[in-house]
Design a protein around this motif. Sequence first.
Motif, PDB file in Angstrom:
ATOM      1  N   ALA A  86       0.745  -1.042  -0.144  1.00 22.55           N
ATOM      2  CA  ALA A  86       0.143  -0.064  -0.070  1.00 22.55           C
ATOM      3  C   ALA A  86       0.951   1.284   0.195  1.00 22.55           C
ATOM      4  N   VAL A  87       1.907   1.365   0.606  1.00 21.74           N
ATOM      5  CA  VAL A  87       2.908   2.289   0.919  1.00 21.74           C
ATOM      6  C   VAL A  87       3.518   2.613  -0.785  1.00 21.74           C
ATOM      7  N   PHE A  88       3.780   1.448  -1.409  1.00 23.32           N
ATOM      8  CA  PHE A  88       4.489   1.615  -2.488  1.00 23.32           C
ATOM      9  C   PHE A  88       3.449   1.873  -3.674  1.00 23.32           C
ATOM     10  N   ALA A  89       2.150   1.684  -3.370  1.00 16.04           N
ATOM     11  CA  ALA A  89       1.092   1.951  -4.299  1.00 16.04           C
ATOM     12  C   ALA A  89       0.721   3.521  -4.084  1.00 16.04           C
ATOM     13  N   ILE A  90       0.634   4.242  -3.050  1.00 16.66           N
ATOM     14  CA  ILE A  90       0.570   5.347  -3.129  1.00 16.66           C
ATOM     15  C   ILE A  90       1.786   6.298  -3.207  1.00 16.66           C
ATOM     16  N   LYS A  91       2.678   5.811  -3.227  1.00 14.01           N
ATOM     17  CA  LYS A  91       4.086   6.578  -3.447  1.00 14.01           C
ATOM     18  C   LYS A  91       4.339   6.659  -5.064  1.00 14.01           C
ATOM     19  N   ASN A  92       3.723   5.774  -5.686  1.00 19.38           N
ATOM     20  CA  ASN A  92       3.477   5.680  -7.338  1.00 19.38           C
ATOM     21  C   ASN A  92       2.164   6.260  -7.827  1.00 19.38           C
ATOM     22  N   GLY A  93       1.355   7.038  -6.918  1.00 15.75           N
ATOM     23  CA  GLY A  93       0.268   7.593  -7.499  1.00 15.75           C
ATOM     24  C   GLY A  93      -0.974   6.510  -7.659  1.00 15.75           C
ATOM     25  N   LYS A  94      -1.029   5.425  -7.216  1.00 15.40           N
ATOM     26  CA  LYS A  94      -1.832   4.467  -7.352  1.00 15.40           C
ATOM     27  C   LYS A  94      -2.902   4.565  -6.215  1.00 15.40           C
ATOM     28  N   ARG A  95      -3.897   5.453  -6.089  1.00 16.32           N
ATOM     29  CA  ARG A  95      -4.548   5.856  -4.889  1.00 16.32           C
ATOM     30  C   ARG A  95      -5.511   4.803  -4.756  1.00 16.32           C
ATOM     31  N   LYS A  96      -6.313   4.588  -5.925  1.00 15.60           N
ATOM     32  CA  LYS A  96      -7.351   3.248  -5.571  1.00 15.60           C
ATOM     33  C   LYS A  96      -6.832   1.821  -5.413  1.00 15.60           C
ATOM     34  N   LEU A  97      -5.636   1.732  -5.883  1.00 18.45           N
ATOM     35  CA  LEU A  97      -5.012   0.323  -5.194  1.00 18.45           C
ATOM     36  C   LEU A  97      -4.559   0.588  -4.024  1.00 18.45           C
ATOM     37  N   HIS A  98      -4.035   1.459  -3.491  1.00 21.47           N
ATOM     38  CA  HIS A  98      -3.798   1.835  -1.933  1.00 21.47           C
ATOM     39  C   HIS A  98      -4.898   1.682  -1.090  1.00 21.47           C
ATOM     40  N   GLU A  99      -5.929   2.304  -1.664  1.00 18.58           N
ATOM     41  CA  GLU A  99      -7.333   2.216  -0.911  1.00 18.58           C
ATOM     42  C   GLU A  99      -7.861   0.885  -0.611  1.00 18.58           C
ATOM     43  N   ARG A 100      -7.561   0.045  -1.832  1.00 19.70           N
ATOM     44  CA  ARG A 100      -8.169  -1.391  -1.666  1.00 19.70           C
ATOM     45  C   ARG A 100      -6.911  -2.331  -0.989  1.00 19.70           C
ATOM     46  N   LEU A 101      -5.981  -1.764  -0.937  1.00 20.51           N
ATOM     47  CA  LEU A 101      -4.751  -2.853  -0.015  1.00 20.51           C
ATOM     48  C   LEU A 101      -5.121  -2.519   1.463  1.00 20.51           C
ATOM     49  N   MET A 102      -5.349  -1.093   1.737  1.00 18.16           N
ATOM     50  CA  MET A 102      -5.489  -0.451   3.049  1.00 18.16           C
ATOM     51  C   MET A 102      -6.911  -1.296   3.728  1.00 18.16           C
ATOM     52  N   THR A 103      -7.771  -1.449   3.084  1.00 18.11           N
ATOM     53  CA  THR A 103      -9.155  -1.762   3.133  1.00 18.11           C
ATOM     54  C   THR A 103      -8.852  -3.561   3.480  1.00 18.11           C
ATOM     55  N   SER A 104      -8.208  -3.895   2.520  1.00 21.35           N
ATOM     56  CA  SER A 104      -8.113  -5.492   3.068  1.00 21.35           C
ATOM     57  C   SER A 104      -7.079  -5.772   4.157  1.00 21.35           C
ATOM     58  N   ALA A 105      -6.260  -4.794   4.549  1.00 19.09           N
ATOM     59  CA  ALA A 105      -5.300  -4.903   5.614  1.00 19.09           C
ATOM     60  C   ALA A 105      -6.202  -4.782   6.962  1.00 19.09           C
ATOM     61  N   ILE A 106      -7.120  -3.904   6.812  1.00 19.96           N
ATOM     62  CA  ILE A 106      -8.172  -3.776   7.719  1.00 19.96           C
ATOM     63  C   ILE A 106      -8.846  -5.103   8.173  1.00 19.96           C
ATOM     64  N   ALA A 107      -9.600  -5.512   6.926  1.00 22.49           N
ATOM     65  CA  ALA A 107     -10.356  -6.739   6.930  1.00 22.49           C
ATOM     66  C   ALA A 107      -9.489  -7.980   7.595  1.00 22.49           C
ATOM     67  N   LEU A 108      -8.225  -8.015   7.258  1.00 23.87           N
ATOM     68  CA  LEU A 108      -7.708  -9.255   7.605  1.00 23.87           C
ATOM     69  C   LEU A 108      -7.352  -8.860   8.905  1.00 23.87           C
ATOM     70  N   SER A 109      -7.067  -7.681   9.528  1.00 25.14           N
ATOM     71  CA  SER A 109      -7.018  -7.670  11.026  1.00 25.14           C
ATOM     72  C   SER A 109      -8.225  -8.082  11.890  1.00 25.14           C
ATOM     73  N   VAL A 110      -9.325  -7.760  11.346  1.00 29.33           N
ATOM     74  CA  VAL A 110     -10.588  -8.030  11.806  1.00 29.33           C
ATOM     75  C   VAL A 110     -10.708  -9.655  11.996  1.00 29.33           C
ATOM     76  N   ALA A 111     -10.145 -10.119  10.702  1.00 28.09           N
ATOM     77  CA  ALA A 111     -10.243 -11.770  10.504  1.00 28.09           C
ATOM     78  C   ALA A 111      -9.516 -12.264  11.903  1.00 28.09           C
ATOM     79  N   PHE A 112      -8.150 -11.600  11.970  1.00 28.70           N
ATOM     80  CA  PHE A 112      -7.050 -12.038  12.936  1.00 28.70           C
ATOM     81  C   PHE A 112      -7.818 -12.111  14.366  1.00 28.70           C
ATOM     82  N   LEU A 113      -8.518 -10.914  14.626  1.00 28.62           N
ATOM     83  CA  LEU A 113      -8.944 -10.808  15.997  1.00 28.62           C
ATOM     84  C   LEU A 113     -10.026 -11.999  16.284  1.00 28.62           C
TER      85      LEU A 113
END
Length: 180
Positions: free
Chosen positions: A64-91
């Motif tokens: 997600a950091v690489f995506a946003i640094k390369n201007g890929k905002r939508k990809l960044h958003e999807r990656l971050m949303t996935s990271a949050i979803a995985l964190s909830v699944a972990f919990l």
Amino acid sequence: MESKSLEQKYNKLIIAISVLIPIVVAILFGIKLKDFGFDVEPLMFLPPIYATINGITALLLIAAVFAIKNGKRKLHERLMTSAIALSVAFLVMYVAYHMTSDSTKFGGEGTIKYVYFFILFTHIVLSIIIIPMVLITYVRAIGKIFDKHKKIARITFPIWLYVAVTGVIVFLMISPYYAK
């Protein structure tokens, strides 16, 4: 002005979630379903799954950091949303495991024991601290308050990454001591 009110709208919810999650997890961590007459098998298969989820979360955060640094905002958003979803699944899996299984004691001795407990302690403390930080960072992003989002994301990212990576390390260090 609208984005400011969005942030204010979510502040109470962020505070409530940030307080409730650690309290609920602590309570549920202490509850063993077998003590209440439930005939449940220990969910011994979960620790490697939720450790893998932590590892994938770490990779998503880096991507997600690489995506946003390369201007890929939508990809960044999807990656971050996935990271949050995985964190909830972990919990959910973490709590389910601990409600069906006795805690595993770390069996290492000497210096490695202190290393393990240092990593475990910092992992637990930072996993509590990261909850409101992730939520605030996310709300600022959806509210398009990108200057404030970027400011807090620079702090949130390394802490969240540390929590994800140390989750894997804790699993690897304690896995030899799981009851077979």
